[in-house]
Scaffold this motif. Structure first.
Motif, short mmCIF file in Angstrom:
data_model
loop_
_atom_site.label_atom_id
_atom_site.label_comp_id
_atom_site.label_asym_id
_atom_site.label_seq_id
_atom_site.Cartn_x
_atom_site.Cartn_y
_atom_site.Cartn_z
N ILE A 61 49.68 28.75 50.37
CA ILE A 61 50.18 27.43 49.98
C ILE A 61 49.96 27.09 48.51
CG2 ILE A 61 49.57 24.98 50.24
CD1 ILE A 61 51.90 25.80 51.89
N PRO A 62 48.76 27.20 47.93
CA PRO A 62 48.65 26.79 46.52
C PRO A 62 49.61 27.54 45.61
CG PRO A 62 46.48 27.03 47.51
CD PRO A 62 47.46 27.59 48.50
N GLY A 63 49.67 28.85 45.73
CA GLY A 63 50.58 29.63 44.88
C GLY A 63 52.03 29.33 45.16
N PHE A 64 52.38 29.16 46.42
CA PHE A 64 53.77 28.87 46.78
C PHE A 64 54.21 27.52 46.23
CE2 PHE A 64 56.71 26.91 49.91
CZ PHE A 64 57.80 27.73 49.69
N VAL A 65 53.37 26.50 46.37
CA VAL A 65 53.73 25.17 45.88
C VAL A 65 53.87 25.18 44.36
CG1 VAL A 65 52.94 22.78 45.67
CG2 VAL A 65 52.72 23.98 47.85
N GLU A 66 52.99 25.90 43.68
CA GLU A 66 53.12 26.00 42.22
C GLU A 66 54.44 26.65 41.84
OE1 GLU A 66 49.80 27.91 40.47
OE2 GLU A 66 48.34 26.41 41.14
N GLN A 67 54.84 27.69 42.57
CA GLN A 67 56.13 28.32 42.31
C GLN A 67 57.26 27.32 42.39
OE1 GLN A 67 55.98 31.45 45.38
NE2 GLN A 67 56.84 32.76 43.80
N VAL A 68 57.26 26.55 43.47
CA VAL A 68 58.37 25.66 43.74
C VAL A 68 58.41 24.49 42.77
CG1 VAL A 68 59.35 24.08 45.46
CG2 VAL A 68 58.46 26.31 46.17
N LEU A 69 57.25 23.91 42.47
CA LEU A 69 57.22 22.67 41.70
C LEU A 69 56.99 22.86 40.20
CD1 LEU A 69 55.20 20.37 44.12
CD2 LEU A 69 57.67 20.63 43.91
N LEU A 70 56.32 23.92 39.80
CA LEU A 70 56.00 24.08 38.38
C LEU A 70 56.90 25.07 37.68
CD1 LEU A 70 52.08 24.07 38.33
CD2 LEU A 70 53.68 22.16 38.09
N ARG A 71 57.37 26.11 38.38
CA ARG A 71 58.18 27.14 37.74
C ARG A 71 59.67 26.81 37.89
NH1 ARG A 71 55.29 31.61 36.26
NH2 ARG A 71 53.24 31.86 37.21
N ASP A 72 60.04 25.59 37.58
CA ASP A 72 61.42 25.16 37.74
C ASP A 72 61.82 24.30 36.56
OD1 ASP A 72 63.90 24.51 38.60
OD2 ASP A 72 63.28 23.36 40.35
N PRO A 73 62.19 24.93 35.42
CA PRO A 73 62.52 24.17 34.23
C PRO A 73 63.74 23.27 34.40
CG PRO A 73 63.16 26.46 33.95
CD PRO A 73 62.35 26.38 35.22
#
Length: 627
Positions: A61-73
């Protein structure tokens, strides 16, 4: 899954529960009536070729959520990086607060004696979602209270007012979206009454879940859908709540939203009002790519994946509301790591899901950190080797070896592959570019693999033409759509899907002409594209989008506005996917699926409509390049 621009969609339409076991499919084919035949001779059975039903226990979950919410310019979180980090923490808190989120192993026990999957009341599931969201909001409000007291203390000490924290700004934004009054952050004396701690969090939760609209239609639609189409933060919280449900309930919501749509049918719509009858959910395997994900598989048993496979296999048999044809995940990093540590059989484990458990194909995620082929480039010094390969001591050659074995098997047994085809969900900086369709050229140029049945997902955004390349990454200016079209022109079994095509849906419909023009230009130059284009939703990821319930109808409207003929539009919604899945002919794929679903009424109903051709006819059609 795609994390493109946040878009919104018109108010959802009510959908009805219905089973495929009936003699006729509702709203389309009556007994004794003529069928609406597509150009390829297949009936217009609507298919969603791209969706997911994983829950929060299926991903790190922590890594997945960061992917979805932070790695989206393309979809920045309002308020900047500090607010984005606070939103990630809030979503993680919501998911972790739901201690009742079942694992796949637990659901296997719960479904062991069922004859068919249950259909839970939508209102009950929303109550469950609300508890989790409220718990996360209460924790956030507690942090905001602490920050406010610290702010006041600093101001009293030296008269300097500290900059508001990301938590404070996020809470203020959420309160504003929910029409809940809150003191503006950043002002001196902004200390909240400790006796009211948690009160505003509960008010926000009430605003999200207690709206009058739910009394008539208790389903997964948001405050943003009902009040303001631009309330993206609220929708993200609802999406987090959705991930705390069981997979059975998440599948039920998918069917509730998009199957058997009959209400408010547009009688002037030549495509009719028939909802989705076949869903193809893909499992994901991010465990070995995301930070600390390996702890989920500490015993190297693969149970984190095999339990999901066993559960979805059972759910596909027991579901009566639609035909479920799943795709199994293959992670070449897991396979290489297992082989290096004495277990060379991970591919065989995945193969069993296709051979014996009703799975229709394999899902790959190159953005995690690998190329479809040619990973030996990462073995050279200074080549930018992906972090996970470095940590696990795996070479690019070892990754290629696992992929070669996969392609050999898929080519020999006619097993479809579905690959993530959008620059998103990268495990590391720039690895999203591994999704480029051009990266599949070396695979298809290999003679033994030139006939691979390949779906390059997330077609239609033309992002590389419309947006700047992320800073620090190699410049890309040719849209992946043009690269895919070039492969389609040369190889008979390459397809694309429209999963997460939010560029033309919801409020984006007002600005969708640019996308329609780009698509029309490509269609006019690529004759084969119209017969290889497939509908997809990318649920549950689509649940992040406001008014996602109107997605299917909005995509149909967008297709009507393109240069596509009516017959081509109908084929995109179903017949093209039936060919990709191998259900149009009695070959190896048909034999496998028939063997597993032989007693399943939902499968037999669809096959009765399709009436697959013989192998001889399929071979003849292949020779004419018409498949």
């Amino acid at each position: 899954m795609n994390s493109t621009r946040t878009a919104v969609m018109p108010t959802r339409r009510r959908v009805l529960f219905g089973g495929l076991a009936a003699t006729a499919l509702p709203g389309c084919y009556g007994q004794g009536e003529g069928r609406n035949i597509s150009p390829e001779g297949l009936p217009s059975v609507p298919v969603d070729i791209h969706n997911h039903i994983f829950n929060a226990t299926d991903v790190p979950i922590p890594g997945f959520v960061e992917q979805v919410l932070l790695r989206d310019p393309e979809t920045p979180v309002p308020g900047g990086p500090s607010v984005a980090r606070s939103l990630v923490r809030l979503v993680v808190d919501i998911v972790l607060a739901a201690r009742g989120t079942p694992t796949a192993s637990e659901e296997l026990i719960e479904t062991a004696n069922l004859q068919r999957l249950p259909v839970r009341d939508g209102g009950d599931m929303l109550i469950q979602d609300r508890r989790s969201v409220e718990a996360g909001l209460v924790a956030l409000e507690s942090r905001v209270d602490s920050a406010g007291r610290a702010r006041q203390g600093a101001f009293i000490t030296d008269g300097t007012l500290p900059v508001p924290t990301g938590d404070e700004i996020l809470f203020s934004l959420l309160a504003t979206e929910s029409d809940i009054p809150v003191n503006p952050v950043g002002r001196a004396g902004n200390i909240r009454d400790s006796a009211r701690a948690g009160n505003q969090a509960r008010q926000i939760a009430d605003a999200i879940y207690a709206d009058e609209a739910f009394r008539d239609d208790p389903s997964f639609k948001s405050l943003s859908e009902r009040k303001n189409p631009d309330l993206s933060l609220i929708q993200t919280l609802m999406w987090a709540g959705l991930l705390t449900r069981s997979r059975v309930d998440i599948l039920g919501e998918l069917i509730r939203l998009y199957a058997h749509q009959t209400a408010k049918a547009d009688t002037n719509d030549p495509l009719g009002s028939n909802g989705i009858k076949v869903f193809s959910p893909s499992l994901v395997d991010f465990t070995y790519w995301l930070q600390d994900g390996q702890v989920r598989d500490a015993d190297r048993s693969g149970r984190d994946i095999t339990d999901q496979i066993d559960l979805l296999s059972r759910m596909a048999l027991l579901e009566r509301g639609a035909l479920i044809l799943p795709f199994a995940p293959f992670c070449p990093l897991r396979a290489a790591f297992y082989r290096k540590n004495g277990n060379p059989n991970w591919l065989r484990t995945i193969q069993k899901s296709v051979d014996f458990q009703g799975f229709a194909g394999i899902k790959l995620y190159p953005p995690m950190g690998f190329l479809p082929l040619g990973n030996t480039r990462f073995d050279a010094p200074g080549s930018g080797k992906p972090r996970a390969l470095q940590e696990l001591g795996i070479t690019g050659q070892e990754i290629d070896n696992e992929l070669r074995a996969l392609y050999d098997w898929c080519a020999a047994e006619d097993v479809p592959i579905k690959t993530h085809g959008n620059n998103s969900l990268g495990a590391d900086a720039c690895t999203g570019q591994n999704a480029s369709a051009a990266n599949w050229k070396p695979v298809l140029e290999t003679k033994e693999w030139s006939g691979l049945r390949l779906n390059i997902a997330h077609f239609g955004g033309f992002d590389e033409e419309r947006f700047r390349t992320a800073p620090g990454c190699p410049i890309q200016t040719q849209a992946y759509e043009w690269q895919a079209a070039a492969l389609i022109a040369k190889y008979n079994n390459v397809y694309v899907d429209l999963g997460y095509w939010t560029d033309v849906t919801g409020s984006n419909r007002d600005q969708s002409q640019e996308i329609i023009d780009l698509l029309d230009n490509l269609l006019n130059r690529s004759e084969n594209l119209k017969s290889r284009l497939m509908y997809g939703s990318d649920w549950t990821m689509l649940g992040r989008e406001n008014q996602h319930a109107g997605y299917y109808n909005d995509v149909r409207k967008a297709l009507k506005e393109s240069v596509l003929e009516k017959s081509d539009q109908i084929a995109i919604l179903g017949a093209n996917a039936l060919r990709y899945l191998g259900l149009d002919r009695r070959g190896k794929q048909f034999k496998r699926l028939t063997g597993y679903f032989k007693a399943a009424p939902q499968f037999n109903t669809i096959i009765t409509l399709i009436r697959p051709s013989s192998n001889l006819l399929a071979v003849a059609r292949d020779a004419l390049n018409q498949r």
